[in-house]
Enzyme design. Structure first.
Site, PDB file in Angstrom:
ATOM      1  N   THR A  19       0.836  -1.205   0.000  1.00  0.00           N
ATOM      2  CA  THR A  19       0.000   0.000   0.000  1.00  0.00           C
ATOM      3  C   THR A  19       0.872   1.257   0.000  1.00  0.00           C
ATOM      4  OG1 THR A  19      -1.656  -1.184   1.310  1.00  0.00           O
ATOM      5  CG2 THR A  19      -1.826   1.220   1.262  1.00  0.00           C
ATOM      6  N   VAL A  20       1.816   1.297   0.932  1.00  0.00           N
ATOM      7  CA  VAL A  20       2.631   2.507   1.104  1.00  0.00           C
ATOM      8  C   VAL A  20       3.658   2.651  -0.015  1.00  0.00           C
ATOM      9  CG1 VAL A  20       4.353   3.575   2.617  1.00  0.00           C
ATOM     10  CG2 VAL A  20       2.271   2.606   3.592  1.00  0.00           C
TER      11      VAL A  20
ATOM     12  N   LYS B  49       6.620   2.287  12.133  1.00  0.00           N
ATOM     13  CA  LYS B  49       6.576   2.701  13.553  1.00  0.00           C
ATOM     14  C   LYS B  49       7.139   1.632  14.475  1.00  0.00           C
ATOM     15  CE  LYS B  49       3.180   2.541  11.611  1.00  0.00           C
ATOM     16  NZ  LYS B  49       1.788   2.373  11.174  1.00  0.00           N
TER      17      LYS B  49
ATOM     18  N   ILE C  73      -0.264  13.697   8.515  1.00  0.00           N
ATOM     19  CA  ILE C  73      -0.269  14.892   9.390  1.00  0.00           C
ATOM     20  C   ILE C  73       1.173  15.278   9.727  1.00  0.00           C
ATOM     21  CG2 ILE C  73      -1.108  15.880  11.551  1.00  0.00           C
ATOM     22  CD1 ILE C  73      -3.094  13.552  11.721  1.00  0.00           C
TER      23      ILE C  73
ATOM     24  N   GLY D 244      -6.970  -0.108   2.760  1.00  0.00           N
ATOM     25  CA  GLY D 244      -5.500   0.007   2.880  1.00  0.00           C
ATOM     26  C   GLY D 244      -5.043   0.659   4.168  1.00  0.00           C
TER      27      GLY D 244
ATOM     28  N   GLU E 264      -2.640  -2.579   9.206  1.00  0.00           N
ATOM     29  CA  GLU E 264      -1.282  -3.095   9.159  1.00  0.00           C
ATOM     30  C   GLU E 264      -1.264  -4.428   8.419  1.00  0.00           C
ATOM     31  OE1 GLU E 264       1.661  -1.609  10.440  1.00  0.00           O
ATOM     32  OE2 GLU E 264       0.153  -0.071  10.236  1.00  0.00           O
TER      33      GLU E 264
ATOM     34  N   ASP F 182      -0.245  -1.038  17.524  1.00  0.00           N
ATOM     35  CA  ASP F 182       0.183   0.022  16.601  1.00  0.00           C
ATOM     36  C   ASP F 182       0.144   1.391  17.298  1.00  0.00           C
ATOM     37  OD1 ASP F 182       0.613   0.885  13.609  1.00  0.00           O
ATOM     38  OD2 ASP F 182      -1.021   2.135  14.351  1.00  0.00           O
TER      39      ASP F 182
ATOM     40  N   LYS G 246       3.253   4.050  18.241  1.00  0.00           N
ATOM     41  CA  LYS G 246       3.241   5.485  17.898  1.00  0.00           C
ATOM     42  C   LYS G 246       3.377   6.340  19.153  1.00  0.00           C
ATOM     43  CE  LYS G 246       0.538   4.681  13.734  1.00  0.00           C
ATOM     44  NZ  LYS G 246      -0.807   4.464  13.216  1.00  0.00           N
TER      45      LYS G 246
ATOM     46  N   GLY H  99      -3.478   5.390   4.923  1.00  0.00           N
ATOM     47  CA  GLY H  99      -3.828   5.403   3.491  1.00  0.00           C
ATOM     48  C   GLY H  99      -2.614   5.761   2.664  1.00  0.00           C
TER      49      GLY H  99
HETATM   50  P1  NAP Z   1       1.958  -3.947   2.897  1.00  0.00           P
HETATM   51  O1  NAP Z   1       0.861  -3.455   2.023  1.00  0.00           O
HETATM   52  O2  NAP Z   1       1.876  -5.280   3.509  1.00  0.00           O
HETATM   53  O3  NAP Z   1       3.312  -3.851   2.060  1.00  0.00           O
HETATM   54  C1  NAP Z   1       4.539  -4.364   2.474  1.00  0.00           C
HETATM   55  C2  NAP Z   1       5.430  -4.567   1.250  1.00  0.00           C
HETATM   56  O4  NAP Z   1       6.724  -4.981   1.659  1.00  0.00           O
HETATM   57  C3  NAP Z   1       4.902  -5.620   0.316  1.00  0.00           C
HETATM   58  O5  NAP Z   1       5.105  -5.178  -1.017  1.00  0.00           O
HETATM   59  C4  NAP Z   1       5.768  -6.839   0.602  1.00  0.00           C
HETATM   60  O6  NAP Z   1       5.975  -7.683  -0.493  1.00  0.00           O
HETATM   61  C5  NAP Z   1       7.083  -6.166   0.936  1.00  0.00           C
HETATM   62  N1  NAP Z   1       7.897  -7.009   1.814  1.00  0.00           N
HETATM   63  C6  NAP Z   1       7.665  -7.359   3.081  1.00  0.00           C
HETATM   64  N2  NAP Z   1       8.678  -8.099   3.546  1.00  0.00           N
HETATM   65  C7  NAP Z   1       9.580  -8.207   2.544  1.00  0.00           C
HETATM   66  C8  NAP Z   1      10.838  -8.811   2.393  1.00  0.00           C
HETATM   67  N3  NAP Z   1      11.387  -9.508   3.382  1.00  0.00           N
HETATM   68  N4  NAP Z   1      11.497  -8.690   1.227  1.00  0.00           N
HETATM   69  C9  NAP Z   1      10.955  -7.998   0.203  1.00  0.00           C
HETATM   70  N5  NAP Z   1       9.767  -7.385   0.281  1.00  0.00           N
HETATM   71  C10 NAP Z   1       9.082  -7.503   1.434  1.00  0.00           C
HETATM   72  O7  NAP Z   1       2.216  -2.907   4.084  1.00  0.00           O
HETATM   73  P2  NAP Z   1       1.951  -1.319   4.050  1.00  0.00           P
HETATM   74  O8  NAP Z   1       0.572  -1.035   4.485  1.00  0.00           O
HETATM   75  O9  NAP Z   1       2.445  -0.746   2.772  1.00  0.00           O
HETATM   76  O10 NAP Z   1       2.881  -0.837   5.268  1.00  0.00           O
HETATM   77  C11 NAP Z   1       4.282  -0.689   5.118  1.00  0.00           C
HETATM   78  C12 NAP Z   1       4.808   0.100   6.307  1.00  0.00           C
HETATM   79  O11 NAP Z   1       4.211   1.384   6.333  1.00  0.00           O
HETATM   80  C13 NAP Z   1       4.487  -0.512   7.681  1.00  0.00           C
HETATM   81  O12 NAP Z   1       5.566  -0.269   8.537  1.00  0.00           O
HETATM   82  C14 NAP Z   1       3.262   0.255   8.145  1.00  0.00           C
HETATM   83  O13 NAP Z   1       3.168   0.303   9.538  1.00  0.00           O
HETATM   84  C15 NAP Z   1       3.596   1.630   7.607  1.00  0.00           C
HETATM   85  N6  NAP Z   1       2.454   2.541   7.396  1.00  0.00           N
HETATM   86  C16 NAP Z   1       1.345   2.106   6.735  1.00  0.00           C
HETATM   87  C17 NAP Z   1       0.312   2.987   6.491  1.00  0.00           C
HETATM   88  C18 NAP Z   1      -0.941   2.560   5.755  1.00  0.00           C
HETATM   89  O14 NAP Z   1      -1.892   3.358   5.693  1.00  0.00           O
HETATM   90  N7  NAP Z   1      -0.991   1.355   5.198  1.00  0.00           N
HETATM   91  C19 NAP Z   1       0.393   4.328   6.914  1.00  0.00           C
HETATM   92  C20 NAP Z   1       1.550   4.754   7.586  1.00  0.00           C
HETATM   93  C21 NAP Z   1       2.573   3.836   7.827  1.00  0.00           C
HETATM   94  P3  NAP Z   1       4.786  -8.490  -1.211  1.00  0.00           P
HETATM   95  O15 NAP Z   1       4.011  -7.448  -1.942  1.00  0.00           O
HETATM   96  O16 NAP Z   1       5.483  -9.402  -2.118  1.00  0.00           O
HETATM   97  O17 NAP Z   1       4.015  -9.153  -0.110  1.00  0.00           O
HETATM   98  N1  HSE Z   2      -2.447   0.730  10.430  1.00  0.00           N
HETATM   99  C1  HSE Z   2      -2.164   2.086  10.688  1.00  0.00           C
HETATM  100  C2  HSE Z   2      -3.448   2.802  11.094  1.00  0.00           C
HETATM  101  C3  HSE Z   2      -1.585   2.723   9.445  1.00  0.00           C
HETATM  102  O1  HSE Z   2      -4.523   2.234  10.884  1.00  0.00           O
HETATM  103  O2  HSE Z   2      -3.372   3.904  11.624  1.00  0.00           O
HETATM  104  C4  HSE Z   2      -1.062   4.120   9.681  1.00  0.00           C
HETATM  105  O3  HSE Z   2       0.018   4.134  10.556  1.00  0.00           O
END
Ligand code: NAP
Ligand code: HSE
Length: 430
Positions: A12-13, A104, A135, A186, A189, A200, A204, A301
């Protein structure tokens, strides 16, 4: 100089960042003052369908293609989880790369060590996206609030749980269905148990506590209760008693002690925090100098997170240029931008008309509005009295050009059918 960015993860990110990076590349380069490009992206599976269309040559499954590539200056770690993210970040720092991460968990558990390591290697580590999504929060603590003794933080910092609580409260949705929606959007986590059990939010809070109270708090030591046991009855009773239920992260300093806790909390419905809905986050900070300030916005998001990640990338790149190329970023002014004339501004209008109480007045008002192409959104007329007081008609229009609204006001004021048109006001949508 030409900056090259390596991205770890395309979920997603990662995909959100890659999409905006490519689309806004020119503007980002202008902000920095030199070219910048996305060089390589680490994925697990090269054949998996992705949310963004990237040239296949940009993708790799070998972390060393990014971590050990001397041409890459900035590494964005968007894998999530503690490992291998922590190991990769350390390796990248040792290879003289700057780091940007929304992770985080890694920052809450290892932030001080990562920053110490980066200092030894003269690198930067930015983590704006790790708390509060889009934010601007970490930068505010590091810069704008730095002169304050922070007394208290009360925050909604998990978008997924706030989304679930909002849907359970306002739409009566069962927990599982609301969680599924948050996952589809999206927000959740990779392992959504981290959202719903308060982990989570605890990560934070640990990050904010370090910045606000200068305390290194292990996330597992933060008192934590999740939202999984809440039932429709809790929402019904809370509502009946004038409360909303929110998962709050609370940090409060008492002398040298700092209380840190995350749990579902009843908040009076009229309070600002009670009115934070969906995936929105709000962080209320009380400083000795500022008093209370509130940061509010989208906490999860792809796009809000991309906003914070790009801000960090631009910040690092500008800093590098300032340090090594004696280049000071300037305020970007685009000469093609112009100020919109007030006559062309669009706004809804509130009009209060004091009218003669006789047939045809309303028709005249309606015709005047129609002639100027102003459309009525709502209209109220006070019940006419027999004491000779004028009838009062209150109209709210749909958004209309200022010049059209002024034409209406001028004509109404000139008419003998209307005794007065006291100060009209513009109406802003929510
Ligand atoms: P996600 O959708 O699960 O994406 C994680 C990505 O990392 C996937 O593409 C996954 O590969 C890849 N990955 C994981 N382990 C790997 C490895 N060992 N080697 C290579 N690739 C690997 O997670 P996300 O929502 O994007 O979140 C990522 C980070 O951003 C997290 O720390 C989360 O806390 C933070 N975050 C998320 C949001 C949100 O709104 N989602 C907001 C702020 C912060 P595959 O695609 O092949 O599975
Ligand atoms: N899973 C987290 C949330 C993503 O819902 O706030 C943003 O850090």
């Amino acid at each position: 100089m030409h900056f090259k960015v390596g991205l770890l993860g395309l979920g997603t990110v990662g995909a959100g960042l890659a999409e905006v990076f490519l689309r806004k590349n020119e503007t980002i380069a202008e902000q920095i003052g030199c070219p910048i490009s996305l060089a390589k992206v680490l994925v697990r599976d090269l054949d998996k369908p992705r949310l963004v269309d990237l040239p296949p040559s940009m993708l790799t499954t070998r972390p060393e293609d990014i971590l050990d590539d001397p041409d890459i200056h900035i590494v964005v770690e968007a894998l999530g989880g503690e490992e291998p993210a922590y190991t990769y970040i350390q390796r990248a720092i040792r290879n003289r790369k700057h780091i940007v991460t929304p992770n985080k968990e890694v920052i809450a558990k290892h932030g001080p060590d990562i920053l110490d390591l980066a200092r030894r290697y003269n690198g930067d580590v930015h983590y704006e996206a790790s708390v509060g999504g889009g934010i601007p929060l970490i930068a505010a603590f590091k810069q704008d609030l730095v002169a304050n003794d922070i007394r208290q933080i009360r925050a909604i910092i998990n978008g997924t749980t706030n989304y679930i609580l909002t849907r359970m409260d306002t739409a009566g949705l069962p927990f599982d269905a609301a969680l599924r929606e948050a996952q589809e959007l999206g927000y959740a986590e990779p392992d959504p148990r981290n959202d719903v059990d308060g982990t989570d939010a605890a990560y934070k809070l640990a990050i904010l506590a370090a910045l606000a109270f200068q305390i290194r708090a292990a996330p597992e030591d933060i008192y934590r209760e999740g939202i999984t046991e809440l039932t429709p009855a809790d929402f019904a009773y809370a509502r009946a008693m004038g409360y909303a239920i929110k998962l709050l992260a609370i940090g409060r300093r008492q002398g040298n002690a700092v209380e840190l806790r995350v749990h579902p909390t009843l908040v009076p419905r009229e309070a600002l925090l009670a009115r934070v809905e969906g995936a929105f986050n709000a962080v209320e900070v009380e400083g000795d100098l500022t008093g209370k300030v509130v940061f509010y916005g989208r906490g999860a998001g792809a796009r809000p997170t991309a906003s914070a990640l790009l801000a960090d990338i631009i910040d690092i790149a500008q800093d590098v240029l300032r340090r090594y190329a004696e280049h000071t970023p300037r305020l970007l002014i685009d000469p093609s931008r112009r100020r919109l004339a007030m006559a062309d501004v669009e706004s809804a209008y509130y009009l209060r008309l004091m009218a003669v109480d006789e047939p045809g007045v309303l028709a005249f008002v309606a015709q005047t509005l129609a002639d100027a192409e102003v459309s009525v959104a709502s209209i109220v007329q006070r019940i006419a009295t027999t004491d000779g007081r004028p009838a009062e008609i209150v109209i709210v229009t749909h958004p209309t050009r200022e010049s059209h609204a002024q034409r209406v006001i001028e004509r109404l004021r000139a008419s003998a059918k209307l005794l007065a048109v006291p100060r009209p006001m513009r109406v802003e949508a929510e």
